[in-house]
Scaffold this motif. Sequence first.
Motif, PDB file in Angstrom:
ATOM      1  N   GLY A   1      -3.181 -19.999 -15.599  1.00 48.29           N
ATOM      2  CA  GLY A   1      -3.493 -21.272 -16.266  1.00 48.29           C
ATOM      3  C   GLY A   1      -4.656 -22.038 -15.654  1.00 48.29           C
ATOM      4  N   LYS A   2      -5.517 -21.353 -14.930  1.00 43.28           N
ATOM      5  CA  LYS A   2      -6.653 -22.020 -14.263  1.00 43.28           C
ATOM      6  C   LYS A   2      -7.565 -22.713 -15.280  1.00 43.28           C
ATOM      7  CE  LYS A   2      -8.025 -18.087 -12.359  1.00 43.28           C
ATOM      8  NZ  LYS A   2      -6.954 -17.193 -12.879  1.00 43.28           N
ATOM      9  N   GLY A   3      -7.988 -21.955 -16.297  1.00 43.61           N
ATOM     10  CA  GLY A   3      -8.919 -22.509 -17.289  1.00 43.61           C
ATOM     11  C   GLY A   3      -8.298 -23.667 -18.048  1.00 43.61           C
ATOM     12  N   THR A   4      -7.034 -23.517 -18.433  1.00 41.00           N
ATOM     13  CA  THR A   4      -6.316 -24.551 -19.194  1.00 41.00           C
ATOM     14  C   THR A   4      -6.248 -25.851 -18.393  1.00 41.00           C
ATOM     15  OG1 THR A   4      -4.970 -22.811 -20.188  1.00 41.00           O
ATOM     16  CG2 THR A   4      -4.086 -25.065 -20.280  1.00 41.00           C
TER      17      THR A   4
ATOM     18  N   ARG B   1      -3.088 -14.084 -25.166  1.00 40.32           N
ATOM     19  CA  ARG B   1      -4.199 -15.040 -25.037  1.00 40.32           C
ATOM     20  C   ARG B   1      -5.124 -14.985 -26.261  1.00 40.32           C
ATOM     21  NH1 ARG B   1      -7.288 -16.028 -19.422  1.00 40.32           N
ATOM     22  NH2 ARG B   1      -7.572 -13.777 -19.404  1.00 40.32           N
TER      23      ARG B   1
ATOM     24  N   GLY C   1      -4.139 -15.356 -15.725  1.00 34.12           N
ATOM     25  CA  GLY C   1      -3.150 -15.906 -16.652  1.00 34.12           C
ATOM     26  C   GLY C   1      -2.295 -17.009 -16.064  1.00 34.12           C
TER      27      GLY C   1
ATOM     28  N   ARG D   1       1.480 -14.249 -20.871  1.00 33.90           N
ATOM     29  CA  ARG D   1       0.399 -15.147 -21.314  1.00 33.90           C
ATOM     30  C   ARG D   1      -0.869 -14.369 -21.645  1.00 33.90           C
ATOM     31  NH1 ARG D   1       0.739 -20.046 -16.860  1.00 33.90           N
ATOM     32  NH2 ARG D   1       2.902 -20.665 -17.259  1.00 33.90           N
TER      33      ARG D   1
ATOM     34  N   VAL E   1       2.525 -26.456 -19.860  1.00 35.83           N
ATOM     35  CA  VAL E   1       1.199 -26.991 -19.530  1.00 35.83           C
ATOM     36  C   VAL E   1       1.252 -28.462 -19.066  1.00 35.83           C
ATOM     37  CG1 VAL E   1      -1.083 -27.553 -20.494  1.00 35.83           C
ATOM     38  CG2 VAL E   1       0.019 -25.411 -21.109  1.00 35.83           C
TER      39      VAL E   1
ATOM     40  N   LYS F   1       5.672 -23.603 -15.182  1.00 36.18           N
ATOM     41  CA  LYS F   1       6.198 -24.626 -16.087  1.00 36.18           C
ATOM     42  C   LYS F   1       5.281 -24.811 -17.301  1.00 36.18           C
ATOM     43  CE  LYS F   1       8.406 -27.199 -12.372  1.00 36.18           C
ATOM     44  NZ  LYS F   1       8.196 -28.299 -11.436  1.00 36.18           N
TER      45      LYS F   1
HETATM   46  N1  LIG Z   1       1.687 -23.622 -18.360  1.00 34.64           N
HETATM   47  C1  LIG Z   1       1.509 -22.737 -19.370  1.00 34.64           C
HETATM   48  N2  LIG Z   1       2.546 -22.298 -20.105  1.00 34.64           N
HETATM   49  C2  LIG Z   1       2.370 -21.400 -21.095  1.00 34.64           C
HETATM   50  N3  LIG Z   1       1.182 -20.884 -21.459  1.00 34.64           N
HETATM   51  C3  LIG Z   1       0.095 -21.274 -20.760  1.00 34.64           C
HETATM   52  C4  LIG Z   1       0.194 -22.223 -19.685  1.00 34.64           C
HETATM   53  N4  LIG Z   1      -1.047 -22.423 -19.172  1.00 34.64           N
HETATM   54  C5  LIG Z   1      -1.882 -21.651 -19.884  1.00 34.64           C
HETATM   55  N5  LIG Z   1      -1.209 -20.973 -20.850  1.00 34.64           N
HETATM   56  C6  LIG Z   1      -1.753 -19.985 -21.799  1.00 34.64           C
HETATM   57  O1  LIG Z   1      -1.843 -18.761 -21.070  1.00 34.64           O
HETATM   58  C7  LIG Z   1      -3.070 -18.095 -21.321  1.00 34.64           C
HETATM   59  C8  LIG Z   1      -3.863 -17.974 -20.004  1.00 34.64           C
HETATM   60  O2  LIG Z   1      -4.285 -19.270 -19.592  1.00 34.64           O
HETATM   61  P1  LIG Z   1      -5.696 -19.512 -18.904  1.00 34.64           P
HETATM   62  O3  LIG Z   1      -5.859 -20.977 -18.725  1.00 34.64           O
HETATM   63  O4  LIG Z   1      -6.751 -18.786 -19.673  1.00 34.64           O
HETATM   64  O5  LIG Z   1      -5.418 -18.799 -17.480  1.00 34.64           O
HETATM   65  P2  LIG Z   1      -6.399 -18.214 -16.371  1.00 34.64           P
HETATM   66  O6  LIG Z   1      -7.729 -18.900 -16.513  1.00 34.64           O
HETATM   67  O7  LIG Z   1      -5.733 -18.511 -15.063  1.00 34.64           O
HETATM   68  O8  LIG Z   1      -6.455 -16.747 -16.641  1.00 34.64           O
HETATM   69  C9  LIG Z   1      -3.795 -18.920 -22.401  1.00 34.64           C
HETATM   70  O9  LIG Z   1      -3.509 -18.366 -23.671  1.00 34.64           O
HETATM   71  C10 LIG Z   1      -3.168 -20.310 -22.257  1.00 34.64           C
HETATM   72  O10 LIG Z   1      -3.169 -21.012 -23.490  1.00 34.64           O
END
Ligand SMILES: Nc1ncnc2c1ncn2[C@@H]1O[C@H](COP(=O)(O)OP(=O)(O)O)[C@@H](O)[C@H]1O
Length: 210
Positions: free
Chosen positions: A34-37, A145, A32, A141, A190, A188
């Motif tokens: 934010g790696k994928g994002t 998700r 959670g 998060r 995205v 912080k």
């Molecule tokens: N900087 C951020 N602030 C708030 N929400 C975020 C942020 N980055 C990602 N998210 C949300 O948090 C959730 C987890 O993000 P994701 O990219 O899937 O993380 P990971 O791959 O590290 O588990 C998703 O619903 C995404 O939309």
Amino acid sequence: MGTVIDAANKEANGSLLTDKKVTVVFVLGGPGSGKGTQCANIVQHFGYIHLSAGDLLRAEIKSGSENGTMIQNMIEEGKIVPSEVTIKLLQQAMEESGNDKFLIDGFPRNEENRAAFELVTGIEPNFVLFFDCPEEEMERRLLSRNQGRVDDNIETIRKRFKVFMESSLPVIEYYDSKGKVRKIDAAKPVEKVFEAVKVVFTPSGDQVAV
Ligand SMILES: Nc1ncnc2c1ncn2[C@@H]1O[C@H](COP(=O)(O)OP(=O)(O)O)[C@@H](O)[C@H]1O
Ligand SMILES: Nc1ccn([C@@H]2O[C@H](COP(=O)(O)OP(=O)(O)O)[C@@H](O)[C@H]2O)c(=O)n1
Ligand SMILES: [Mg+2]
């Protein structure tokens, strides 16, 4: 894994991994964080191929592979799948992509992942992007998700946090001791996180003051 098999693997997979110079960035951080994002953003701006170890494992379950049930059980428990399974999927995806710049997201997650990947592929990462985020924020998060993941429930989330602290953080510390970690404040919004990410991916001579 035995060394003879490892040597044979290295030989067999030599086409991409030894003939060409590949660029690999490991993207690490808690569940959670934010790696994928952020990987999606990096792909758009910097021409990398994004390989998520978790996505590859979930696709393997869906494909009906003989390892599917084992992988499903490990993911439901928040446990780390044996390296040979994950590495094979990563290698296949790298070969099939025809590209030579990879963001490897969610791998290596433990010392076994790290050492086996290096041994089998001979690849060392150019650097490691580490998304640093407090657990309370990651928990919020993950619970919102809404991707229908079997592991995004509070019980499994707690197990994943424990595995992250016990098994994955030591890998980050290992790379930190080699000066390879680029730490990002991932708590912080995205866009702010991506601003910090861009600095890491932009050659220092190209940076412009704003
Ligand atoms: N900087 C951020 N602030 C708030 N929400 C975020 C942020 N980055 C990602 N998210 C949300 O948090 C959730 C987890 O993000 P994701 O990219 O899937 O993380 P990971 O791959 O590290 O588990 C998703 O619903 C995404 O939309
Ligand atoms: N290198 C890896 C990566 C993921 N996994 C499994 O896949 C699950 C989900 O990984 P993921 O990277 O998609 O999860 P997030 O960190 O993105 O939330 C992990 O909790 C592990 O069970 C693994 O076994 N080995
Ligand atoms: Mg992810």
